[in-house]
Design an enzyme around this catalytic site. Structure first.
Site, PDB file in Angstrom:
ATOM      1  N   ASP A 151       0.827  -1.205   0.000  1.00 18.97           N
ATOM      2  CA  ASP A 151       0.000   0.000   0.000  1.00 18.97           C
ATOM      3  C   ASP A 151       0.869   1.267   0.000  1.00 18.97           C
ATOM      4  OD1 ASP A 151      -2.410   1.379   0.132  1.00 18.97           O
ATOM      5  OD2 ASP A 151      -3.217   0.134   1.740  1.00 18.97           O
ATOM      6  N   GLY A 186      -3.199   4.511  -8.249  1.00 16.35           N
ATOM      7  CA  GLY A 186      -3.127   5.192  -9.547  1.00 16.35           C
ATOM      8  C   GLY A 186      -2.533   6.577  -9.470  1.00 16.35           C
ATOM      9  N   ASP A 206     -10.267   3.404  -3.322  1.00 13.78           N
ATOM     10  CA  ASP A 206     -10.938   2.180  -2.867  1.00 13.78           C
ATOM     11  C   ASP A 206     -12.358   2.032  -3.409  1.00 13.78           C
ATOM     12  OD1 ASP A 206      -8.645   1.886  -1.477  1.00 13.78           O
ATOM     13  OD2 ASP A 206      -9.563   1.768   0.509  1.00 13.78           O
TER      14      ASP A 206
HETATM   15  C1  GLA Z   1      -5.984   1.223   1.597  1.00 16.29           C
HETATM   16  C2  GLA Z   1      -6.131   0.247   0.446  1.00 16.29           C
HETATM   17  C3  GLA Z   1      -7.226  -0.765   0.779  1.00 16.29           C
HETATM   18  C4  GLA Z   1      -6.877  -1.486   2.066  1.00 16.29           C
HETATM   19  C5  GLA Z   1      -6.651  -0.501   3.194  1.00 16.29           C
HETATM   20  C6  GLA Z   1      -6.089  -1.146   4.440  1.00 16.29           C
HETATM   21  O1  GLA Z   1      -7.119   2.022   1.731  1.00 16.29           O
HETATM   22  O2  GLA Z   1      -6.422   0.908  -0.751  1.00 16.29           O
HETATM   23  O3  GLA Z   1      -7.407  -1.684  -0.274  1.00 16.29           O
HETATM   24  O4  GLA Z   1      -5.718  -2.256   1.856  1.00 16.29           O
HETATM   25  O5  GLA Z   1      -5.738   0.539   2.813  1.00 16.29           O
HETATM   26  O6  GLA Z   1      -5.877  -0.261   5.492  1.00 16.29           O
END
Ligand code: GLA
Length: 403
Positions: A151, A186, A206
């Site tokens: 991440d 992205g 997300d």
């Molecule tokens: C981000 C990612 C998610 C998830 C969360 C976890 O928002 O984009 O897919 O992995 O972190 O905290």
């Protein structure tokens, strides 16, 4: 001359190794599996992993291709080991330790994935890998981890390409073949630079559990399925065997209607997206199982040519998608995004469908393709006649076009 050749050779070797750090030959088709985040957030445990692994087998998902079981954020202690600096799996959530959990998953014929972050902390504020890349990669290799989602929270001032490249190299050096899944949403257009760094990269923020629009929280929002699709649709030239655009884990089975779930799944198949289920597998309905394991839909997603389908037209919220397939077949999907019924009228003789990446043309007007509806499992005539079909709100029809 000899010396010059040697120097040139060494330079070439250096260049190749600098650009090819990821494990090759993995993810030749879009990865398929399950991820804990969409349903469980950080409420994850050893018991959940075991139940989910068992269910992946019992439901037929494993045999349909879903082999990666991935734990997202929340598996660690809040601090690294004070002596070794290693990440520590939370002993309350994972009393047997992560190696034993990985062994269990592997014993079911599945592969096991974990999550971390290129920043100083993960998004849920567990320790990030920044500055610990090699050490963390070695730990994952010692546990037999097969997939790492990485991440991008708490990364202010860091360079994405540099950070992801560093982790990619660390994973390669650790020696255990692993899929590297980039998750920087992205922000730096990873499709333009990450082909040799990772096997898939998120293209958007997300996903939220709504068909369209956004879901607003206090300080941020998630995107409905169709909003994600809008951001993702034009990226089709940047995917192929071993490198995929990732529009996020699926929300199939999380409470949208069957029609919406089918459309969501169909579009993910057309877009050659990684098929990572995000629902509670221990409580899924037969309808959800049927959607997730539809083998004709999956065959379109997993087609070995690895083309990401493209949105050919999008008028009045009625969309036509096309995807060239390996054996000369094509897949087509018509989607009604709107809240009213609409009728598709598609005259194969008048439309000029061309896959712009290689200028491949679909000559369905000249050559009659047989249309096979992958959801209703029935023939829908040929392309000798115009295709006329009524779609309910949010409904779609996906067909394999057989030569
Ligand atoms: C981000 C990612 C998610 C998830 C969360 C976890 O928002 O984009 O897919 O992995 O972190 O905290």
């Amino acid at each position: 001359m000899m010396k010059r050749n040697l120097v040139l050779g060494a330079l070439l070797l250096l260049a190749v190794s600098a650009f090819a750090q990821k494990f090759e030959k993995l993810a030749q088709t879009p990865p398929m599996g399950w991820n804990s985040w969409n349903t469980f957030g950080t409420r994850i445990s050893e018991e959940l992993v075991k139940k989910t692994a068992d269910q992946m087998v019992a439901s037929g998902m494993r045999d349909a291709g879903y082999v990666y079981l991935v734990l997202d954020d929340g598996w660690m202690m809040r601090k690294r080991d004070s002596i070794t600096g290693d990440l520590v799996a939370d002993p309350v959530k994972f009393p047997s330790g992560m190696k034993a959990v990985a062994d269990y998953v592997h014993s079911k014929g599945l592969k096991f994935g974990l999550y971390n972050c290129g920043g100083t902390m993960t998004c849920a504020k567990y320790p990030g890998s920044h500055g610990y890349e090699a050490q963390d990669a070695r730990l994952y290799a010692s546990w037999g981890i097969d997939y790492l989602k990485y991440d991008w929270c708490y990364s202010e001032g860091f360079d994405a390409k540099e950070s992801y490249t560093k982790m990619s190299q660390a994973l390669k050096d650790a020696g255990h073949p692993i899929i590297f899944s980039l998750c920087e949403w992205g922000t730096t257009k990873p499709w333009t630079w990450a082909k040799d760094v990772g096997h898939l990269w998120r293209t958007t923020g997300d996903i939220g559990n709504v068909f369209d629009g956004i879901k607003q929280y206090d300080t941020w929002h998630s995107l409905g399925v169709m909003r994600i699709v809008d951001l993702h649709a034009d990226l089709y030239p940047y995917a192929g065997p071993g490198f995929w655009n990732d529009p996020d884990m699926m929300e199939v089975g999380n409470g949208q209607t069957e029609t919406e779930d089918r459309t969501h799944f169909s579009v993910w198949c057309m877009m050659a997206s990684p098929l990572i289920a995000g629902n509670d597998l221990t409580k899924m309905s037969d309808t959800t199982i049927r959607i997730l394991t539809n083998k004709d839909a999956i065959a379109i997603n997993q087609d070995k040519l690895g083309r990401q389908g493209f949105r050919y037209s999008n008028k009045d919220s009625l969309q036509a998608w096309f995807k060239p397939l390996a054996d000369g077949d094509w897949a087509v999907c018509f989607v009604n995004r709107s809240n009213r019924s609409q009728t598709v009228r598609f005259d194969w003789k008048k439309e000029k469908v061309i896959y712009s990446v290689n200028q491949q043309a679909l000559n369905a007007g000249k050559q009659a393709y047989k249309l096979f509806d992958v959801w209703e499992k029935k023939a829908r005539g040929t392309t000798a006649q115009p295709f006329i079909h009524k779609l309910a709100p949010h409904e779609s029809v996906m067909m394999r076009m057989r030569k």
